[in-house]
Design a protein around this motif. Structure first.
Motif, PDB file in Angstrom:
ATOM      1  N   GLU A 131       0.438  15.923  -9.619  1.00 53.90           N
ATOM      2  CA  GLU A 131       1.816  16.017  -9.267  1.00 53.90           C
ATOM      3  C   GLU A 131       1.659  16.649  -7.820  1.00 53.90           C
ATOM      4  OE1 GLU A 131       4.516  17.923 -11.918  1.00 53.90           O
ATOM      5  OE2 GLU A 131       3.897  16.387 -13.527  1.00 53.90           O
ATOM      6  N   LEU A 132       2.240  15.903  -6.679  1.00 53.57           N
ATOM      7  CA  LEU A 132       2.209  16.451  -5.316  1.00 53.57           C
ATOM      8  C   LEU A 132       3.744  15.917  -4.856  1.00 53.57           C
ATOM      9  CD1 LEU A 132      -1.224  15.232  -4.088  1.00 53.57           C
ATOM     10  CD2 LEU A 132      -0.346  17.712  -4.533  1.00 53.57           C
ATOM     11  N   GLN A 133       4.774  15.618  -5.482  1.00 51.20           N
ATOM     12  CA  GLN A 133       5.925  15.189  -5.074  1.00 51.20           C
ATOM     13  C   GLN A 133       6.690  16.525  -4.364  1.00 51.20           C
ATOM     14  OE1 GLN A 133       7.194  14.046  -8.723  1.00 51.20           O
ATOM     15  NE2 GLN A 133       8.429  15.607  -9.271  1.00 51.20           N
ATOM     16  N   GLY A 134       7.470  16.131  -3.611  1.00 49.80           N
ATOM     17  CA  GLY A 134       8.293  17.362  -2.993  1.00 49.80           C
ATOM     18  C   GLY A 134       7.507  18.322  -1.786  1.00 49.80           C
ATOM     19  N   ASN A 135       6.591  17.700  -1.341  1.00 49.41           N
ATOM     20  CA  ASN A 135       5.825  18.628  -0.272  1.00 49.41           C
ATOM     21  C   ASN A 135       5.975  18.099   1.170  1.00 49.41           C
ATOM     22  OD1 ASN A 135       3.829  20.619  -1.455  1.00 49.41           O
ATOM     23  ND2 ASN A 135       3.786  19.007  -2.944  1.00 49.41           N
ATOM     24  N   ASN A 136       5.178  18.312   2.035  1.00 50.82           N
ATOM     25  CA  ASN A 136       5.161  17.921   3.404  1.00 50.82           C
ATOM     26  C   ASN A 136       4.140  16.763   3.886  1.00 50.82           C
ATOM     27  OD1 ASN A 136       7.479  19.507   3.715  1.00 50.82           O
ATOM     28  ND2 ASN A 136       6.304  21.319   4.408  1.00 50.82           N
ATOM     29  N   LEU A 137       3.737  16.442   2.921  1.00 50.04           N
ATOM     30  CA  LEU A 137       2.563  15.446   3.053  1.00 50.04           C
ATOM     31  C   LEU A 137       3.050  14.186   3.698  1.00 50.04           C
ATOM     32  CD1 LEU A 137       0.721  15.758  -0.381  1.00 50.04           C
ATOM     33  CD2 LEU A 137      -0.069  16.636   1.948  1.00 50.04           C
ATOM     34  N   GLY A 184      -0.454   8.672 -13.903  1.00 46.58           N
ATOM     35  CA  GLY A 184      -0.616  10.100 -13.847  1.00 46.58           C
ATOM     36  C   GLY A 184      -0.690  10.772 -12.431  1.00 46.58           C
ATOM     37  N   PHE A 185      -0.202   9.956 -11.571  1.00 51.81           N
ATOM     38  CA  PHE A 185      -0.235  10.316 -10.122  1.00 51.81           C
ATOM     39  C   PHE A 185       1.271  10.458  -9.711  1.00 51.81           C
ATOM     40  CE2 PHE A 185      -1.866   9.521  -5.493  1.00 51.81           C
ATOM     41  CZ  PHE A 185      -1.786  10.922  -5.112  1.00 51.81           C
ATOM     42  N   VAL A 186       1.688  11.556  -9.394  1.00 53.62           N
ATOM     43  CA  VAL A 186       3.245  11.620  -9.189  1.00 53.62           C
ATOM     44  C   VAL A 186       3.463  12.097  -7.689  1.00 53.62           C
ATOM     45  CG1 VAL A 186       5.369  12.864  -9.842  1.00 53.62           C
ATOM     46  CG2 VAL A 186       3.763  12.619 -11.775  1.00 53.62           C
ATOM     47  N   ILE A 187       3.807  11.072  -6.953  1.00 53.62           N
ATOM     48  CA  ILE A 187       4.082  11.516  -5.622  1.00 53.62           C
ATOM     49  C   ILE A 187       5.093  10.465  -4.945  1.00 53.62           C
ATOM     50  CG2 ILE A 187       2.363  10.007  -4.722  1.00 53.62           C
ATOM     51  CD1 ILE A 187       1.463  12.105  -2.634  1.00 53.62           C
ATOM     52  N   GLU A 188       5.638  10.656  -3.796  1.00 52.26           N
ATOM     53  CA  GLU A 188       6.456   9.782  -3.120  1.00 52.26           C
ATOM     54  C   GLU A 188       5.940   8.399  -2.805  1.00 52.26           C
ATOM     55  OE1 GLU A 188       6.157  12.606  -2.219  1.00 52.26           O
ATOM     56  OE2 GLU A 188       8.017  14.009  -2.270  1.00 52.26           O
ATOM     57  N   TYR A 202       2.383   7.199  -1.405  1.00 52.29           N
ATOM     58  CA  TYR A 202       1.308   6.428  -2.196  1.00 52.29           C
ATOM     59  C   TYR A 202       0.739   5.068  -1.519  1.00 52.29           C
ATOM     60  CZ  TYR A 202      -0.760   4.026  -6.479  1.00 52.29           C
ATOM     61  OH  TYR A 202      -1.706   2.936  -7.118  1.00 52.29           O
ATOM     62  N   GLU A 203       1.704   4.447  -1.116  1.00 52.07           N
ATOM     63  CA  GLU A 203       1.534   3.079  -0.281  1.00 52.07           C
ATOM     64  C   GLU A 203       0.540   3.108   0.901  1.00 52.07           C
ATOM     65  OE1 GLU A 203       5.223   1.298   0.119  1.00 52.07           O
ATOM     66  OE2 GLU A 203       5.515   0.771  -1.985  1.00 52.07           O
ATOM     67  N   SER A 204       0.581   4.329   1.406  1.00 57.68           N
ATOM     68  CA  SER A 204      -0.428   4.814   2.654  1.00 57.68           C
ATOM     69  C   SER A 204      -1.904   4.613   2.374  1.00 57.68           C
ATOM     70  CB  SER A 204      -0.078   6.188   3.334  1.00 57.68           C
ATOM     71  OG  SER A 204      -0.736   7.187   2.387  1.00 57.68           O
ATOM     72  N   LEU A 205      -2.351   4.642   0.935  1.00 59.45           N
ATOM     73  CA  LEU A 205      -3.848   4.542   0.428  1.00 59.45           C
ATOM     74  C   LEU A 205      -4.192   3.045   0.795  1.00 59.45           C
ATOM     75  CD1 LEU A 205      -3.518   6.688  -2.866  1.00 59.45           C
ATOM     76  CD2 LEU A 205      -5.017   7.264  -0.673  1.00 59.45           C
ATOM     77  N   PRO A 206      -5.348   2.702   1.083  1.00 57.28           N
ATOM     78  CA  PRO A 206      -5.732   1.453   1.102  1.00 57.28           C
ATOM     79  C   PRO A 206      -5.516   0.871  -0.441  1.00 57.28           C
ATOM     80  CG  PRO A 206      -7.341   2.939   1.943  1.00 57.28           C
ATOM     81  CD  PRO A 206      -6.536   3.837   1.297  1.00 57.28           C
ATOM     82  N   SER A 207      -5.486  -0.490  -0.295  1.00 52.80           N
ATOM     83  CA  SER A 207      -5.056  -1.371  -1.411  1.00 52.80           C
ATOM     84  C   SER A 207      -5.926  -1.614  -2.391  1.00 52.80           C
ATOM     85  CB  SER A 207      -4.657  -2.738  -0.991  1.00 52.80           C
ATOM     86  OG  SER A 207      -5.880  -3.505  -0.437  1.00 52.80           O
ATOM     87  N   GLU A 208      -7.233  -1.325  -1.953  1.00 51.32           N
ATOM     88  CA  GLU A 208      -8.349  -1.611  -3.154  1.00 51.32           C
ATOM     89  C   GLU A 208      -8.317   0.005  -3.753  1.00 51.32           C
ATOM     90  OE1 GLU A 208     -10.219  -0.176   0.803  1.00 51.32           O
ATOM     91  OE2 GLU A 208      -8.723  -1.602   0.086  1.00 51.32           O
ATOM     92  N   ILE A 209      -8.002   1.007  -3.228  1.00 54.49           N
ATOM     93  CA  ILE A 209      -7.783   2.350  -3.780  1.00 54.49           C
ATOM     94  C   ILE A 209      -6.703   2.162  -5.149  1.00 54.49           C
ATOM     95  CG2 ILE A 209      -7.319   4.638  -3.934  1.00 54.49           C
ATOM     96  CD1 ILE A 209      -8.965   4.677  -1.262  1.00 54.49           C
ATOM     97  N   ARG A 210      -5.660   1.760  -4.457  1.00 57.65           N
ATOM     98  CA  ARG A 210      -4.293   1.551  -5.433  1.00 57.65           C
ATOM     99  C   ARG A 210      -4.695   0.586  -6.491  1.00 57.65           C
ATOM    100  NH1 ARG A 210       0.042  -0.594  -1.883  1.00 57.65           N
ATOM    101  NH2 ARG A 210      -1.562  -1.064  -0.346  1.00 57.65           N
ATOM    102  N   GLU A 211      -5.529  -0.496  -6.227  1.00 59.88           N
ATOM    103  CA  GLU A 211      -5.789  -1.405  -7.291  1.00 59.88           C
ATOM    104  C   GLU A 211      -6.599  -0.613  -8.352  1.00 59.88           C
ATOM    105  OE1 GLU A 211      -7.444  -4.734  -5.629  1.00 59.88           O
ATOM    106  OE2 GLU A 211      -5.658  -5.281  -4.869  1.00 59.88           O
ATOM    107  N   LYS A 212      -7.675   0.148  -7.892  1.00 60.64           N
ATOM    108  CA  LYS A 212      -8.676   0.889  -8.788  1.00 60.64           C
ATOM    109  C   LYS A 212      -7.814   1.880  -9.461  1.00 60.64           C
ATOM    110  CE  LYS A 212     -12.794   3.621  -8.566  1.00 60.64           C
ATOM    111  NZ  LYS A 212     -13.772   4.566  -7.525  1.00 60.64           N
ATOM    112  N   MET A 213      -6.490   2.333  -9.072  1.00 60.74           N
ATOM    113  CA  MET A 213      -5.711   3.351  -9.876  1.00 60.74           C
ATOM    114  C   MET A 213      -4.834   2.704 -10.688  1.00 60.74           C
ATOM    115  SD  MET A 213      -5.053   6.132  -6.904  1.00 60.74           S
ATOM    116  CE  MET A 213      -4.092   7.284  -7.995  1.00 60.74           C
ATOM    117  N   GLY A 214      -4.817   1.332 -10.692  1.00 60.49           N
ATOM    118  CA  GLY A 214      -3.799   0.681 -11.511  1.00 60.49           C
ATOM    119  C   GLY A 214      -2.534   0.702 -11.086  1.00 60.49           C
ATOM    120  N   GLY A 215      -2.329   0.611  -9.713  1.00 58.87           N
ATOM    121  CA  GLY A 215      -1.121   0.718  -9.069  1.00 58.87           C
ATOM    122  C   GLY A 215      -1.289  -0.679  -8.209  1.00 58.87           C
ATOM    123  N   THR A 216      -0.086  -0.880  -7.247  1.00 58.81           N
ATOM    124  CA  THR A 216       0.114  -2.024  -6.455  1.00 58.81           C
ATOM    125  C   THR A 216      -0.009  -2.056  -4.949  1.00 58.81           C
ATOM    126  OG1 THR A 216       2.461  -1.947  -6.693  1.00 58.81           O
ATOM    127  CG2 THR A 216       1.403  -3.523  -8.252  1.00 58.81           C
TER     128      THR A 216
END
Length: 785
Positions: free
Chosen positions: A740-746, A763-767, A771-785
């Motif tokens: 959980e990293l939401q509500g920070n200055n990241l 299980g990844f709680v962030i704005e 989250y969308e700044s991550l490369p698409s392949e990483i997001r796909e690996k984490m089960g996101g879009t």
């Protein structure tokens, strides 16, 4: 013109107030009817025969001077006809003139007697029926009649009575037949209103086999009648209006009759057939005195004596009524004293309701007996349970079954009138929850639930049959009771010898005075005791289970717990929770609990815990919970508790985490969210076994690299801090499943986060934009879009 049917319909709509008239009132009604007929007959006679016939006296005008009328009358009676047979030489118009003048000189009582008794009779009739016409009394009586009609109505009443009373319908019928013809006459008196007051002359018994069942419509009507009787009783018992009016009209009738008896004899003697008349018209008729005969005098005299006799009888009945009204306590009616039915729970009624029952009791006790059934709570409970059983089938009960997280079958029943019989047929049931259920009685059939282990009662008063209790003693392992008053805690729970856990939630104090629990000696196997209340001290009866108790939970609702010395006797206690007890320090009695493993002091007034060093002697202590206090510093002596594994410091005022805290090697769970922490010491890397860390809602700006040496971390919560950068070394946390990293200055995330192979998008709680700044392949690996 009115038709015959119109007139008859008006007669039918007259209320059946006859049942409110005792035998003396009925007798008085018949007397008034005779009086009324006498008055009407007398008025008719006087209308057609009320006249006088006058003849001159045998003496001349000058001869009668100085002679009294009584002497003249006496002389005339002793002298048949005129003494000399002289001719009067009067014309017919003169006789007519004298007759008219002399009629006015007849005594007023003689002339107006028939009208007078008509007036008196009408007054008595009006006064006798005043209660039945005055709105405030007649409305209550009419409602009572309507309710009484429903109590006798067929067919559902007979079924409800036979089921609720617990007897066969044939017994009900036999009881009615024993009432004799008086009961039949009593019920037929209520048939005056064809639309609303049709009460049968007998209650129809149900057919064999139907006495134990009741269709839904009939049951709903019966329940509605119970509610109607209850509301009517509450309304009528507020005042004694009917009693006052009845007593008042009885007193008025008594006084009225006394007045008649007082003045009638004084006037009866003046009624005479012969009357002396002096018309004072000598210039027209040449005679001063006339002898007149009053046509109806003899009839009036006899009728006056008869009427006086009737009034005397009426007056004696009024005296009897007064004696009945004021000598007996008619404003209270006790069914138990009369033994009118087999129920013993029927309450005594008062005021107008009691008085109406006294009145109909004089008419026929059958009415009170039938009405008593609908005043009985036992009868109502049985009827409601019968309706409940019809509504709740086995299929419906199974539809309400749910599975808990422990794969147990649970049934939750809310606001029912008892426990449906079909529940006992669901043999897979393991947990039974009852909330706001009334008339709960656990029957012998509960022995069919061989899987049942838990019962939870929330604001329910329960009863248990002896045989069911014997089975529950060996079967139940966990019981919870939520109550408002201590009376809601069932006594049978103190006899459950195999009970492991007991949960009590409610007030155990009255006006800041402690109220003791019942003796707990019967709970021989109790391991967990949970009390959520407002206690100033622990109940002394806890001593009964102190030796074998393993877990004690006190949730005290912000009430200061003054004495905890009883804890010293709980030598086997492994867990203790003291929530919201207004403690300002760790209780000294806890230091003696050598087997204690978990200490939870949530929601107290702790500001300093310097005495925490004394906990080092508790060799098995592995969990400390100091959350929701006002602690500002963690003492350095905390590292003396060598076996500490779980540590809760959330929702305090801590600013600095001491370095010694991270020398506790076995610590693997640390929660310090919602504090004022700004720096995470580098020594945190020493916690090789740490798998849960929550430092959210603090003031942390940077994360030390040593944090990522805790490679067993599975949960890392750092939300709502001041963190502006996340190190790429986070990839070392290979076991991380929740971040959980939401509500920070990241602004961005390191791509190395993708190496946390167990971390998923859920299980990844962030704005979202970070989250969308991550490369698409990483997001796909984490089960996101």
């Amino acid at each position: 013109m009115f038709s015959v049917s119109d007139v008859s319909s008006l007669e039918d709509k007259q209320p059946a107030f006859r049942i409110f008239k005792p035998w003396w009132d009925t007798f008085m009604d018949y007397l008034t009817i005779i009086m009324l007929l006498l008055a009407i007959f007398g008025c008719s006679i006087q209308l057609y025969m009320d006249e006088t016939f006058c003849l001159p006296h045998f003496k001349k005008a000058d001869e009668t001077k100085g002679t009294k009328p009584s002497e003249i009358n006496s002389t005339l009676k002793n002298t048949p006809g005129t003494s000399d047979g002289r001719v009067t030489k009067l014309f017919n118009w003169q006789y007519f003139f004298v007759n008219q003048i002399c009629y006015g000189q007849i005594p007023w009582f003689t002339r107006f007697f028939s009208y007078l008794i008509l007036f008196h009779t009408v007054v008595l009739i009006i006064c006798s029926n005043f209660c039945f016409t005055y709105p405030k009394t007649s409305s209550k009586m009419q409602q009572f009649l309507n309710i009484l009609q429903k109590c006798f109505q067929s067919p559902w009443t007979s079924k409800a009575l036979s089921t609720a009373v617990g007897v066969d319908a044939s017994e009900v019928e036999e009881a009615l037949e024993r009432q004799g013809t008086s009961g039949n006459d009593a019920m037929s008196s209520l048939n005056t209103d064809a639309s609303t007051l049709k009460i049968p002359t007998r209650i129809h018994s149900s057919t064999p086999g139907s006495g134990s069942s009741l269709d839904k419509n009939d049951a709903e009507q019966a329940k509605a009648l119970f509610e109607k009787v209850r509301k009517f009783r509450l309304h009528v018992e507020e005042k004694d209006t009917i009693y006052k009016f009845y007593a008042g009209q009885t007193l008025f009738k008594t006084i009225h009759c006394l007045v008649i008896i007082g003045y009638f004899p004084a006037y009866i003697y003046v009624v005479d057939f012969f009357n002396i008349c002096e018309p004072n018209a000598i210039s027209l008729v040449f005679y001063t005195t006339f002898m007149c005969t009053y046509t109806t005098a003899r009839f009036i005299g006899k009728m006056a004596l008869l009427y006086l006799g009737l009034v005397v009888i009426y007056w004696l009945l009024c005296i009897h009524t007064i004696f009945w009204v004021f000598r007996k306590t008619l404003k209270q009616y006790s069914f138990e004293k009369r033994g009118e039915n087999q129920f013993t729970d029927i309450p005594d009624v008062t005021n107008d309701f009691a008085f109406m029952l006294h009145l109909i009791d004089q008419y026929d006790t059958l009415y009170c007996k039938r009405l008593a059934v609908f005043l009985s709570e036992v009868s109502e409970k049985k009827l409601k349970l019968l309706s409940l059983n019809n509504d709740w089938t086995v299929e419906k009960v199974k539809m309400h079954l749910t599975k808990t997280k422990k794969d147990q079958f649970e049934l939750y029943l809310f606001m029912l009138q008892g426990i449906p019989e079909s529940v006992y047929d669901v043999t897979e049931l393991q947990i039974l929850r009852l909330e706001l259920c009334s008339n709960v009685k656990i029957s012998n059939k509960i022995t069919q639930l061989d899987q049942l282990e838990e019962i939870w009662l929330s604001h329910c008063v329960t009863e248990v049959t002896p045989s069911a209790l014997m089975w529950l003693r060996q079967q139940l392992k966990k019981v919870g009771v939520k109550y408002v008053s201590r009376d809601e805690i069932p006594e049978w729970i103190y006899k459950l010898i195999q009970l492991k856990e007991l949960y009590l939630t409610g007030k155990l104090a009255i006006e800041k005075k402690a109220v003791e629990l019942e003796s707990l000696k019967g709970l021989r196997s109790l391991k967990v005791l949970y009390l959520k209340s407002s206690l100033s001290k622990l109940p002394s009866t806890i001593i009964d289970v102190a030796f074998h108790l393993l877990k004690l939970c006190i949730h005290n609702d912000k009430t200061k717990l003054l004495s905890l010395s009883i804890l010293k006797k709980m030598v086997n206690l492994t867990q203790i929770e003291l929530h919201n007890c207004e403690l300002d320090k760790i209780p000294t009695a806890i230091y003696t609990l050598s087997k204690l493993q978990v200490l939870d002091l949530k929601g107290n007034n702790l500001t300093k815990i310097e005495e925490i060093a004394n906990l080092q002697y508790l060799e098995k202590l592995s969990c400390l919970k100091f959350w929701f206090n006002m602690i500002k510093t963690i003492p350095p002596t905390i590292n003396r508790i060598k076996k500490l594994e779980y540590l809760y410091f959330s929702n305090n005022q801590i600013e600095v985490l001491p370095k010694v805290l991270f020398s506790i090697e076995k610590l693997h769970y640390f929660d310090a969210h919602n504090n004022n922490i700004s720096i995470i010491p580098t020594d945190i890397g020493n916690l090789k076994n740490l798998y849960y860390l929550d430092l959210g809602y603090n003031k942390i700006e940077t994360l030390p690299d040593q944090l990522f040496k805790c490679n067993k971390l599975m949960t890392l919560k750092l939300s709502n801090n001041l963190i502006s950068n996340l190190s790429s070394k986070i990839s070392k946390l290979s076991q991380l499943t929740l971040l959980e990293l939401q509500g920070n200055n990241l602004d961005k995330l390191p791509v190395e986060i993708g190496q946390c192979t167990l971390l998923r998008h859920s299980g990844f709680v962030i704005e979202q934009y970070i989250y969308e700044s991550l490369p698409s392949e990483i997001r796909e690996k984490m089960g996101g879009t």
